[in-house]
Write an enzyme that holds these catalytic residues in place. Structure first.
Site, PDB file in Angstrom:
ATOM      1  N   LYS A   1     -14.855   6.614  39.631  1.00 48.02           N
ATOM      2  CA  LYS A   1     -15.487   7.591  40.532  1.00 48.02           C
ATOM      3  C   LYS A   1     -14.529   8.039  41.627  1.00 48.02           C
ATOM      4  O   LYS A   1     -14.350   9.242  41.861  1.00 48.02           O
ATOM      5  CB  LYS A   1     -16.736   6.962  41.176  1.00 48.02           C
ATOM      6  CG  LYS A   1     -17.253   7.764  42.370  1.00 48.02           C
ATOM      7  CD  LYS A   1     -18.476   7.135  42.985  1.00 48.02           C
ATOM      8  CE  LYS A   1     -18.231   6.119  44.071  1.00 48.02           C
ATOM      9  NZ  LYS A   1     -17.912   6.658  45.399  1.00 48.02           N
ATOM     10  N   ASN A   2     -13.915   7.083  42.302  1.00 47.96           N
ATOM     11  CA  ASN A   2     -13.096   7.455  43.463  1.00 47.96           C
ATOM     12  C   ASN A   2     -11.740   8.039  43.078  1.00 47.96           C
ATOM     13  O   ASN A   2     -10.975   8.443  43.944  1.00 47.96           O
ATOM     14  CB  ASN A   2     -12.929   6.263  44.406  1.00 47.96           C
ATOM     15  CG  ASN A   2     -14.242   5.960  45.124  1.00 47.96           C
ATOM     16  OD1 ASN A   2     -15.160   6.766  45.103  1.00 47.96           O
ATOM     17  ND2 ASN A   2     -14.325   4.786  45.737  1.00 47.96           N
TER      18      ASN A   2
ATOM     19  N   ARG B   1     -19.920  12.082  51.278  1.00 45.97           N
ATOM     20  CA  ARG B   1     -18.835  12.268  52.254  1.00 45.97           C
ATOM     21  C   ARG B   1     -17.542  12.720  51.601  1.00 45.97           C
ATOM     22  O   ARG B   1     -16.732  13.393  52.229  1.00 45.97           O
ATOM     23  CB  ARG B   1     -18.576  10.953  52.989  1.00 45.97           C
ATOM     24  CG  ARG B   1     -19.768  10.408  53.692  1.00 45.97           C
ATOM     25  CD  ARG B   1     -19.417   9.103  54.335  1.00 45.97           C
ATOM     26  NE  ARG B   1     -18.367   9.303  55.312  1.00 45.97           N
ATOM     27  CZ  ARG B   1     -18.574   9.655  56.569  1.00 45.97           C
ATOM     28  NH1 ARG B   1     -19.790   9.821  57.005  1.00 45.97           N
ATOM     29  NH2 ARG B   1     -17.568   9.819  57.382  1.00 45.97           N
TER      30      ARG B   1
ATOM     31  N   CYS C   1     -22.708   7.001  58.510  1.00 48.15           N
ATOM     32  CA  CYS C   1     -23.052   6.637  57.139  1.00 48.15           C
ATOM     33  C   CYS C   1     -23.672   5.253  57.187  1.00 48.15           C
ATOM     34  O   CYS C   1     -23.510   4.531  58.183  1.00 48.15           O
ATOM     35  CB  CYS C   1     -21.747   6.673  56.355  1.00 48.15           C
ATOM     36  SG  CYS C   1     -21.702   5.814  54.823  1.00 48.15           S
TER      37      CYS C   1
ATOM     38  N   ARG D   1     -17.361   6.004  60.111  1.00 48.84           N
ATOM     39  CA  ARG D   1     -16.490   6.722  59.185  1.00 48.84           C
ATOM     40  C   ARG D   1     -16.041   8.091  59.702  1.00 48.84           C
ATOM     41  O   ARG D   1     -16.341   9.124  59.086  1.00 48.84           O
ATOM     42  CB  ARG D   1     -17.158   6.839  57.810  1.00 48.84           C
ATOM     43  CG  ARG D   1     -17.518   5.507  57.231  1.00 48.84           C
ATOM     44  CD  ARG D   1     -18.105   5.593  55.867  1.00 48.84           C
ATOM     45  NE  ARG D   1     -17.126   5.917  54.824  1.00 48.84           N
ATOM     46  CZ  ARG D   1     -17.446   6.083  53.552  1.00 48.84           C
ATOM     47  NH1 ARG D   1     -18.696   5.989  53.161  1.00 48.84           N
ATOM     48  NH2 ARG D   1     -16.517   6.361  52.663  1.00 48.84           N
TER      49      ARG D   1
ATOM     50  N   ASP E   1     -15.160  -2.546  48.665  1.00 51.69           N
ATOM     51  CA  ASP E   1     -16.169  -2.123  47.683  1.00 51.69           C
ATOM     52  C   ASP E   1     -16.629  -3.271  46.777  1.00 51.69           C
ATOM     53  O   ASP E   1     -17.516  -3.077  45.936  1.00 51.69           O
ATOM     54  CB  ASP E   1     -15.630  -0.961  46.825  1.00 51.69           C
ATOM     55  CG  ASP E   1     -15.508   0.324  47.626  1.00 51.69           C
ATOM     56  OD1 ASP E   1     -16.088   0.405  48.727  1.00 51.69           O
ATOM     57  OD2 ASP E   1     -14.827   1.258  47.159  1.00 51.69           O
TER      58      ASP E   1
ATOM     59  N   ARG F   1     -25.011   6.837  41.849  1.00 53.12           N
ATOM     60  CA  ARG F   1     -23.879   7.579  42.404  1.00 53.12           C
ATOM     61  C   ARG F   1     -22.560   7.061  41.825  1.00 53.12           C
ATOM     62  O   ARG F   1     -21.577   7.795  41.781  1.00 53.12           O
ATOM     63  CB  ARG F   1     -23.820   7.415  43.930  1.00 53.12           C
ATOM     64  CG  ARG F   1     -24.961   8.054  44.647  1.00 53.12           C
ATOM     65  CD  ARG F   1     -24.769   7.975  46.124  1.00 53.12           C
ATOM     66  NE  ARG F   1     -23.505   8.633  46.518  1.00 53.12           N
ATOM     67  CZ  ARG F   1     -23.090   8.758  47.768  1.00 53.12           C
ATOM     68  NH1 ARG F   1     -23.822   8.279  48.741  1.00 53.12           N
ATOM     69  NH2 ARG F   1     -21.963   9.357  48.040  1.00 53.12           N
TER      70      ARG F   1
HETATM   71  N1  EPU Z   1     -11.016   5.910  59.391  1.00 49.20           N
HETATM   72  C1  EPU Z   1     -10.831   6.431  60.647  1.00 49.20           C
HETATM   73  N2  EPU Z   1     -10.480   7.732  60.767  1.00 49.20           N
HETATM   74  C2  EPU Z   1     -10.284   8.545  59.685  1.00 49.20           C
HETATM   75  C3  EPU Z   1     -10.469   8.005  58.390  1.00 49.20           C
HETATM   76  C4  EPU Z   1     -10.832   6.680  58.280  1.00 49.20           C
HETATM   77  O1  EPU Z   1     -10.993   5.744  61.654  1.00 49.20           O
HETATM   78  O2  EPU Z   1      -9.960   9.725  59.864  1.00 49.20           O
HETATM   79  C5  EPU Z   1     -11.397   4.491  59.225  1.00 49.20           C
HETATM   80  C6  EPU Z   1     -12.765   4.305  58.580  1.00 49.20           C
HETATM   81  O3  EPU Z   1     -13.810   4.411  59.509  1.00 49.20           O
HETATM   82  C7  EPU Z   1     -12.614   2.928  57.984  1.00 49.20           C
HETATM   83  C8  EPU Z   1     -11.156   2.871  57.553  1.00 49.20           C
HETATM   84  O4  EPU Z   1     -10.503   3.905  58.298  1.00 49.20           O
HETATM   85  O5  EPU Z   1     -12.846   1.966  58.962  1.00 49.20           O
HETATM   86  C9  EPU Z   1     -10.878   3.108  56.089  1.00 49.20           C
HETATM   87  O6  EPU Z   1     -11.638   4.219  55.623  1.00 49.20           O
HETATM   88  P1  EPU Z   1     -11.116   5.197  54.491  1.00 49.20           P
HETATM   89  O7  EPU Z   1     -10.842   6.528  55.103  1.00 49.20           O
HETATM   90  O8  EPU Z   1     -10.038   4.559  53.724  1.00 49.20           O
HETATM   91  O9  EPU Z   1     -12.418   5.334  53.595  1.00 49.20           O
HETATM   92  P2  EPU Z   1     -12.814   6.613  52.756  1.00 49.20           P
HETATM   93  O10 EPU Z   1     -11.595   7.315  52.311  1.00 49.20           O
HETATM   94  O11 EPU Z   1     -13.852   7.383  53.485  1.00 49.20           O
HETATM   95  C10 EPU Z   1     -12.769   5.490  50.395  1.00 49.20           C
HETATM   96  C11 EPU Z   1     -13.736   5.290  49.275  1.00 49.20           C
HETATM   97  C12 EPU Z   1     -14.787   4.262  49.688  1.00 49.20           C
HETATM   98  C13 EPU Z   1     -14.072   2.957  50.030  1.00 49.20           C
HETATM   99  C14 EPU Z   1     -13.021   3.195  51.119  1.00 49.20           C
HETATM  100  C15 EPU Z   1     -12.195   1.982  51.453  1.00 49.20           C
HETATM  101  C16 EPU Z   1     -13.685   7.427  48.141  1.00 49.20           C
HETATM  102  C17 EPU Z   1     -14.378   8.693  47.785  1.00 49.20           C
HETATM  103  N3  EPU Z   1     -14.348   6.562  48.929  1.00 49.20           N
HETATM  104  O12 EPU Z   1     -13.526   5.964  51.511  1.00 49.20           O
HETATM  105  O13 EPU Z   1     -15.626   4.058  48.580  1.00 49.20           O
HETATM  106  O14 EPU Z   1     -15.003   2.007  50.494  1.00 49.20           O
HETATM  107  O15 EPU Z   1     -12.129   4.247  50.703  1.00 49.20           O
HETATM  108  O16 EPU Z   1     -11.554   1.509  50.335  1.00 49.20           O
HETATM  109  O17 EPU Z   1     -12.585   7.186  47.703  1.00 49.20           O
HETATM  110  C18 EPU Z   1     -17.623   3.446  47.460  1.00 49.20           C
HETATM  111  O18 EPU Z   1     -17.108   3.830  46.402  1.00 49.20           O
HETATM  112  O19 EPU Z   1     -18.687   2.782  47.488  1.00 49.20           O
HETATM  113  C19 EPU Z   1     -16.972   3.755  48.735  1.00 49.20           C
HETATM  114  C20 EPU Z   1     -17.601   3.704  49.890  1.00 49.20           C
END
Ligand code: EPU
Length: 416
Positions: A22-23, A92, A116, A121, A304, A396
């Site tokens: 998915k991701n 998101r 969320c 996030r 995850d 999802r």
């Molecule tokens: N963060 C910030 N600022 C930003 C971006 C992130 O402070 O601009 C923080 C977040 O709040 C968090 C940390 O950085 O504390 C890491 O977040 P990240 O941005 O890596 O998460 P994401 O890209 O929103 C993806 C996956 C998530 C997975 C996380 C961590 C996708 C579509 N989603 O989210 O997947 O948990 O990386 O590995 O790739 C899931 O599949 O259930 C899921 C939530």
């Protein structure tokens, strides 16, 4: 609303095949925005999030068709540069259109995602990076509006490694003028998969999979024809399901090299994991041993999988400390696991899990995708019947999960 009913206690056995990730597929779909033509993405899991992204791309004016785990995406014409709130609030990852739209058209308007279930996030790092590349960004009425004639290469340092932030900026930089360097970049396999896909489109990217990624912008990218990597979190969830039921399961298609932290930890808990050709053979012990876990960015233990491992630790021998260091509110499954008899105390970002002899089935509520998966894992081992409400969370991210588990012998069914 659908529910899932599980009668626990069956040792899982047999073979299961892992679906596409998915991701990985979600950013690949938005990478297609960077090209103009017929894109093909193969090994696509049929999931709600994929359909949501497909609808968003259709809203932008693209032709989207998913059949037989293959996406056809026609990206010749763009008729809108806006990702409305209705899409972003359901998923998101919609924010992944921001970088590619801006790079291709010079403009993008994307609803700001709110908080969320698992944490605030924010997307400040995505915005900071685009601003460094010369984009003018304003926030108004809940929307991010970005414009730039042509993005310029820049050196961008992430305070925290962010997966979708790294992906958004890598896509934007692929068509930018000059060289972009992403420092403290996310190293997840999905980031590497996106880099490989972009390279196959003609992008010049080095270092994906390390914390420093260098992107030399090019003028044009070809459409995509690409096969998605297998889902490491689905693979690990089946490892957990086999382990908790004392099962003997062959998992086909998963890539153990994407799961080193998880496999190491599960072995520490007493589970046998052996790789044979393209299969992982997982044998659960009579009783799991307790282990401590701390979630970290890749190659650390993935957030995850935290919820599913907590289900394992709930019936392990001993006490386990589980620390969540990525998201500030990712313990929503604790209250539900406690309803099944687990002994868990949360203090700050650490859960202390005292293993009990067994869990009992109960009606429980799914609160997010991975929390739902942990309730399925717990339900497979519990005495009696577990009924999981709000199954749409599960849909999802897990393709045909109840069918796959039923094939392994689980007593599981969807109740409409
Ligand atoms: N963060 C910030 N600022 C930003 C971006 C992130 O402070 O601009 C923080 C977040 O709040 C968090 C940390 O950085 O504390 C890491 O977040 P990240 O941005 O890596 O998460 P994401 O890209 O929103 C993806 C996956 C998530 C997975 C996380 C961590 C996708 C579509 N989603 O989210 O997947 O948990 O990386 O590995 O790739 C899931 O599949 O259930 C899921 C939530």
């Amino acid at each position: 609303m659908d529910k899932i009913e599980i009668i626990g206690g069956v040792k899982l056995s047999g073979e299961v095949t892992i679906s596409g990730a998915k991701n990985a597929v979600l950013p690949l779909m938005t990478a297609a925005i960077l090209s103009s033509g017929e894109n093909i993405i193969r090994n696509v899991p049929n999931l709600r999030d994929v359909m949501t992204m497909g609808k968003l791309l259709a809203h932008l004016g693209f032709g989207f068709h998913l059949e037989d785990n293959q996406i056809l995406l026609q990206t010749k014409k763009i008729t809108s540069i806006e990702a409305p709130y209705d899409f972003v609030k359901t998923m998101r990852a919609s924010v992944l259109v921001l970088g590619p739209l801006l790079a291709r058209t010079g403009r993008a308007k994307v609803s700001l995602p709110g908080g969320c279930a698992i944490g605030a996030r924010p997307i400040n790092l995505h915005i900071m990076g685009l601003e460094k590349m010369g984009a003018k960004i304003t926030l108004s009425e809940g929307y991010i509006e970005a414009s730039a004639k042509r993005l310029k290469g820049a050196t961008i340092y992430f305070d925290i490694p962010t997966v979708t932030g790294t992906e958004n900026l890598m896509m934007a930089a692929a068509l930018a003028d000059g060289t972009t360097i992403l420092e403290n970049a996310a190293r997840e396999p999905e980031v590497v998969d996106l880099a490989n896909a972009l390279i196959s489109m003609g992008a010049d990217i080095q270092g994906a999979g390390t914390s420093s990624i260098k992107i030399n912008g090019v003028n044009k990218l070809r459409p995509l024809d690409y096969t998605v990597i297998p889902d490491r979190i689905e693979t690990a969830t089946f490892i957990a399901a086999a382990a908790i039921t004392r099962g003997d399961v062959k998992i086909k298609g998963g890539r153990p090299e994407h799961l080193e932290a998880v496999i190491n930890k599960i072995k520490e808990a007493g589970v046998r994991v052996v790789q044979k050709n393209d299969k992982l053979i997982v044998k659960g012990p009579e009783r799991l041993s307790s282990i401590d876990i701390k979630t970290m960015p890749h190659p650390g233990f993935p957030t995850d999988m935290q919820a599913q491992f907590m289900a394992l630790m709930a019936i392990a021998d001993g006490t386990s400390l589980i620390t969540e260091s990525i998201f500030e509110n990712r313990f929503m499954h604790v209250a539900e696991l406690k309803r099944m008899g687990a002994d868990i105390k949360v203090e700050g970002s650490t859960a202390t899990v005292k293993g009990v002899e067994s869990l009992t089935g109960a009606p429980v509520m799914a609160t997010d995708l991975r929390a739902s998966a942990s309730l399925v894992v717990a339900g497979l081992a519990a005495h009696g019947t577990t009924v999981i409400d709000r199954v749409y969370h599960l849909d999802r991210g897990y393709e045909k999960i109840e069918e796959k588990l039923r094939m392994l012998g689980a007593k599981i069914r969807r109740v409409k």
